[in-house]
Write an enzyme that holds these catalytic residues in place. Sequence first.
Site, PDB file in Angstrom:
ATOM      1  CB  SER A  25      -0.942   0.021   1.206  1.00 50.43           C
ATOM      2  OG  SER A  25      -0.221   0.124   2.422  1.00 50.43           O
ATOM      3  CE  LYS A  56      -2.459   1.998   5.125  1.00 49.59           C
ATOM      4  NZ  LYS A  56      -2.494   1.228   3.849  1.00 49.59           N
TER       5      LYS A  56
END
Length: 249
Positions: free
Chosen positions: A50, A91
Amino acid sequence: MSRTQRTDEGHGRLGSTLSGIAVALGCVLFLGGFVWGAVLYQPYTVPTGSMAPTIGSGDRVLAQRIDGDEVRRGDVVVFKQKTWGDLPMVKRVVGVGGDRIACCEDGKLTVNGKEIAEPYLPDDKFAASAIPPTTVPEGRLFLLGDERSGSLDSTVHLDDGQNGSVPRDAVQGRVDAVAWPMDRFGMLERADGFAGLPGGISQPGPLRVQVIAVVVGMVLVLGGGAYGPVAKRLGGRRGSRTRETASAG
């Protein structure tokens, strides 16, 4: 005893002293760098892609242990949020408390109406579904993966009652570098696109200094430790030449 012998002995004692100092200093730098790094940094393995292309699936990263209040926009952080899953996640912070997040105009993320340049994204494009204008609650963070089209991030949790944000105290560390695999080893690129916003961006941690200390320490230990055998071998050759000259005379 000849003058030559006394000179050689003097040089030998000086060399041994300097060698010992080099080894001692090298040990301090080598061990100090490792201990310092172990105190400040925590390794993590990133389980998904991701954050590609910045961080790939299976990459081993080094995250500096920081307090959530130290987090700035653009930081890549390791955090754990129960409503997002049971494992730590990695993230990028794109918004802090009070920010107005939206996407997309010309493929750009906007924060408080300012388009953010994100060169770490593929083709510098957001490549994801639109984010309606969203205000980040105070004391919380809005996070996105760099692989915007497939990341399970704040965009997936927009309707959770906190506008997809996580609390600052969920942050466990800020990623400074990729440590493994070796072909990806290096410090993360600075997120300069957020630099013009209030609060600016984070400065890198002391990882570079720690690595330099470890490398220099290793060189000093190896160099100092090698002095004795090298000096002995050279001394033996010099002695042989001296005896040969005396015999020839």
